[in-house]
Write an enzyme that holds these catalytic residues in place. Structure first.
Site, short mmCIF file in Angstrom:
data_model
loop_
_atom_site.label_atom_id
_atom_site.label_comp_id
_atom_site.label_asym_id
_atom_site.label_seq_id
_atom_site.Cartn_x
_atom_site.Cartn_y
_atom_site.Cartn_z
N LYS A 147 36.38 44.18 35.53
CA LYS A 147 35.29 43.34 36.05
C LYS A 147 34.52 44.09 37.12
O LYS A 147 33.29 44.11 37.13
CB LYS A 147 35.87 42.06 36.64
CG LYS A 147 34.89 41.26 37.48
CD LYS A 147 35.47 40.00 38.05
CE LYS A 147 36.20 40.19 39.33
NZ LYS A 147 35.34 40.30 40.54
N ASN A 148 35.27 44.76 38.04
CA ASN A 148 34.61 45.34 39.20
C ASN A 148 33.91 46.66 38.92
O ASN A 148 33.35 47.27 39.84
CB ASN A 148 35.60 45.46 40.37
CG ASN A 148 35.93 44.08 40.91
OD1 ASN A 148 35.23 43.09 40.62
ND2 ASN A 148 37.01 43.96 41.65
N CYS A 192 31.77 33.75 46.98
CA CYS A 192 33.17 34.18 47.13
C CYS A 192 33.71 33.59 48.43
O CYS A 192 33.16 33.81 49.50
CB CYS A 192 33.23 35.70 47.19
SG CYS A 192 34.75 36.32 46.49
N ARG A 207 30.65 36.21 53.91
CA ARG A 207 31.03 37.62 53.98
C ARG A 207 29.82 38.43 54.48
O ARG A 207 28.73 38.27 54.00
CB ARG A 207 31.50 38.12 52.64
CG ARG A 207 32.86 37.54 52.34
CD ARG A 207 33.89 38.26 51.67
NE ARG A 207 33.64 39.40 50.88
CZ ARG A 207 33.90 39.44 49.56
NH1 ARG A 207 34.27 38.36 48.94
NH2 ARG A 207 33.75 40.55 48.89
N ASP A 216 43.52 42.70 45.88
CA ASP A 216 43.36 41.80 44.72
C ASP A 216 44.68 41.57 43.99
O ASP A 216 44.74 40.73 43.10
CB ASP A 216 42.33 42.37 43.75
CG ASP A 216 40.96 42.42 44.39
OD1 ASP A 216 40.13 43.25 43.98
OD2 ASP A 216 40.72 41.65 45.34
N ILE A 241 42.73 43.27 54.56
CA ILE A 241 41.30 43.35 54.23
C ILE A 241 40.55 42.06 54.54
O ILE A 241 39.52 42.06 55.19
CB ILE A 241 41.11 43.71 52.72
CG1 ILE A 241 41.93 44.93 52.33
CG2 ILE A 241 39.63 43.86 52.39
CD1 ILE A 241 41.39 46.26 52.80
N ARG A 264 36.16 33.44 35.92
CA ARG A 264 35.20 34.43 36.44
C ARG A 264 35.67 35.85 36.13
O ARG A 264 34.89 36.75 35.94
CB ARG A 264 35.13 34.32 37.98
CG ARG A 264 34.17 33.39 38.56
CD ARG A 264 34.21 33.50 40.07
NE ARG A 264 34.03 34.88 40.50
CZ ARG A 264 34.43 35.35 41.67
NH1 ARG A 264 35.04 34.57 42.52
NH2 ARG A 264 34.21 36.60 41.99
C1 EPZ Z 1 35.17 44.60 46.36
O1 EPZ Z 1 34.56 43.63 47.16
C2 EPZ Z 1 35.71 43.84 45.18
N1 EPZ Z 1 34.64 43.15 44.52
C3 EPZ Z 1 36.75 42.83 45.67
O2 EPZ Z 1 37.31 42.21 44.53
C4 EPZ Z 1 37.84 43.57 46.42
O3 EPZ Z 1 38.77 42.63 46.91
C5 EPZ Z 1 37.23 44.36 47.57
O4 EPZ Z 1 36.23 45.26 47.06
C6 EPZ Z 1 38.26 45.17 48.32
O5 EPZ Z 1 38.92 46.03 47.45
C7 EPZ Z 1 33.80 43.82 43.71
O6 EPZ Z 1 33.92 45.03 43.52
C8 EPZ Z 1 32.73 43.01 43.06
P1 EPZ Z 1 34.39 45.17 50.66
P2 EPZ Z 1 33.56 44.06 48.33
O7 EPZ Z 1 32.96 45.32 50.98
O8 EPZ Z 1 33.00 45.40 48.08
C9 EPZ Z 1 33.87 43.92 55.12
C10 EPZ Z 1 37.89 40.40 43.20
O9 EPZ Z 1 38.73 39.51 43.34
N2 EPZ Z 1 32.43 44.09 54.98
O10 EPZ Z 1 35.18 46.37 50.26
O11 EPZ Z 1 32.63 42.94 48.59
C11 EPZ Z 1 34.38 42.71 54.35
O12 EPZ Z 1 34.24 41.54 55.12
C12 EPZ Z 1 37.04 40.81 44.37
O13 EPZ Z 1 37.67 41.06 42.14
C13 EPZ Z 1 31.67 44.15 56.14
O14 EPZ Z 1 32.18 44.02 57.24
O15 EPZ Z 1 34.57 44.16 49.51
C14 EPZ Z 1 35.84 43.06 54.13
O16 EPZ Z 1 36.59 42.71 55.28
C15 EPZ Z 1 37.35 39.98 45.60
N3 EPZ Z 1 30.32 44.30 56.03
C16 EPZ Z 1 35.81 44.59 54.04
O17 EPZ Z 1 34.53 45.02 54.48
C17 EPZ Z 1 29.70 44.46 54.83
O18 EPZ Z 1 28.47 44.64 54.80
C18 EPZ Z 1 36.00 45.09 52.64
O19 EPZ Z 1 35.09 44.40 51.84
C19 EPZ Z 1 30.50 44.41 53.65
C20 EPZ Z 1 31.86 44.23 53.76
#
Ligand code: EPZ
Length: 420
Positions: free
Chosen positions: A22-23, A116, A123, A307, A329, A400
């Site tokens: 998916k990702n 989400c 987020r 995840d 995370i 999803r």
């Molecule tokens: C990706 O989300 C995945 N989603 C998530 O999978 C996964 O849990 C996550 O990476 C961590 O591995 C997709 O790829 C679509 P992050 P992402 O930005 O990129 C903070 C699932 O279940 N952050 O790596 O959105 C955020 O709050 C989903 O398949 C900021 O602070 O996650 C978090 O604490 C859930 N500012 C940390 O970074 C920003 O601008 C990591 O989030 C963006 C993120």
């Protein structure tokens, strides 16, 4: 309200095939907006998140053709530069369309992405806006919308103050056609990022370092289309392996990539769980009489994926001893443990990032609501090993990310039905 109804305790075994990741799939769709000829995607999972992304791709003027095994994506000559709230509010990953919009037209208007519930409230997207600003994009926020504009994206040196998967992918896409050479530091290293970079390079981009903390992108004038096959979903693979362990099942998981799961498989070995792996399969074989407790800490790839934390937490309710689960995370990803407690688990929340589990405790079925994708699939695992009946509603949150999950789990012995 459509629900999953599970009768627990049934023997599980046989073989289950893993779908496309998916990702990766939901990034290939916006990335196709960068290509000036069709992108042919194979092994795209038929899940809600992909359907939403394809709808959004079409809303922006793209065309989508389904030909049996393939989805053919063709970007429009003129791209619409507004992300409609009806899409953006449903899907956090809608933000992945902003970089291609900026690269193609220099403009993007969008609301704060929703969809989400994990993470702190809404987020944040500061890593995206700071990144785009470093590339010369003017950013204004008014009437509930972000307004981004630039004459031409410029290369930049950008350091991610938080490791972000979509942040890394977004800046990588934006830089493919920026003037000059961009260096991104403290990048995420997930396999899906490496796969996206490989695809963009097949389209003519010049990306090096994907999969390491430093990625360099030399801007080019344009990208052609190219065929791409979505890599196996490592999170689906890990989820099925954990289900097998929780049910002590002899299960073969096929069409997967064991090398993307070193963190989980290494922990399995430490716990005395016996399995074999091949190039694209994992055969779960046997389990210690007493599955030992384990102190888990999630970490960016190649560490233990957040995840898989929720499914692993269910497994630890059946482990002998005290386990500490440290979710580093997201702030709210452990809230679902409330439902496991209602099913009989002995879990104490220490703080938003840590729970302590005393096991083993028998679980009994309950009526539950799935708050997010990974908590939802974890409830299915809990229901499958609990005594009695478990009902799970809000199953959109599960569908999803897991294609035809009830059909596929029934085929390996889980007594699960979808009912109105
Ligand atoms: C990706 O989300 C995945 N989603 C998530 O999978 C996964 O849990 C996550 O990476 C961590 O591995 C997709 O790829 C679509 P992050 P992402 O930005 O990129 C903070 C699932 O279940 N952050 O790596 O959105 C955020 O709050 C989903 O398949 C900021 O602070 O996650 C978090 O604490 C859930 N500012 C940390 O970074 C920003 O601008 C990591 O989030 C963006 C993120």
């Amino acid at each position: 309200m459509i629900k999953f109804i599970i009768q627990g305790g049934k023997p599980i075994g046989g073989e289950i095939a893993v779908g496309g990741a998916k990702n990766e799939a939901i990034k290939l769709i916006p990335a196709a907006l960068l290509s000036n000829s069709p992108v042919i995607v194979r092994n795209m999972p038929d899940i809600e998140d992909c359907k939403r992304c394809l709808e959004l791709f079409q809303d922006l003027g793209g065309t989508v053709e389904h030909t049996g095994e393939e989805v053919i994506l063709t970007a429009p000559a003129e791209i619409k530069t507004t992300l409609e709230p009806k899409f953006a509010n449903k899907l956090r990953a809608s933000i992945m369309f902003v970089a291609p919009m900026l690269a193609r037209s220099g403009k993007a208007v969008f609301p704060h992405p929703g969809g989400c519930v994990i993470g702190a409230g809404i987020r944040p997207i500061d890593l995206f806006t700071d990144g785009f600003a470093s590339m010369g994009v003017d950013i204004d926020f008014s009437d509930g919308l972000y307004h981004l504009s630039t004459k031409k994206l410029k290369a930049c040196n950008y350091f991610f103050t938080t490791v972000s998967v979509t942040g890394t992918e977004s800046m990588m896409m934006a830089a493919t056609m920026a003037e000059g050479t961009t260096t991104l530091k403290n990048c995420a290293m997930e396999p899906e990022i490496q796969a996206l970079a490989e695809h963009l390079n097949n389209c003519g981009a010049r990306i090096t370092g994907a999969g390491t903390p430093t990625i360099t992108i030399e801007g080019v004038t344009g990208l052609a289309g190219a065929p791409v096959s979505v890599i196996p979903d490592r999170l689906e693979t890990g989820t099925f392996a954990i289900l097998a362990a929780a049910a002590r099942a002899k299960l073969k998981i096929t069409r997967c990539h064991p090398g993307h799961l070193d963190s989980l498989l290494t922990i399995f070995k430490k716990m005395g769980i016996i399995f074999e792996t091949g190039p694209d399969w994992i055969q779960m074989i046997s389990y210690p009489e007493k599955i030992p407790a384990y102190n888990l800490k999630t970490h960016e790839y190649p560490g233990f994926p957040t995840d898989l934390q929720s499914p692993f937490t269910v497994l630890m309710t059946q482990a002998h001893g005290t386990s500490l689960i440290h979710e580093t995370i997201y702030e709210r990803r452990l809230l679902f443990t409330d439902m496991l407690t209602q099913m009989g688990a002995n879990i104490t929340m220490c703080d938003p990032h840590r729970v302590v589990i005393q096991g083993p405790t028998p679980l009994h079925g309950r009526s539950l609501t799935s708050p997010d994708l990974r908590a939802g699939i974890s409830m299915i695992i809990a229901g499958a090993i609990a005594s009695g009946k478990t009902e799970i509603d809000n199953i959109y949150q599960i569908e999803r990310g897991y294609e035809q999950i009830d059909t596929r789990l029934r085929a390996i012995g889980v007594d699960i039905v979808r009912s109105e």
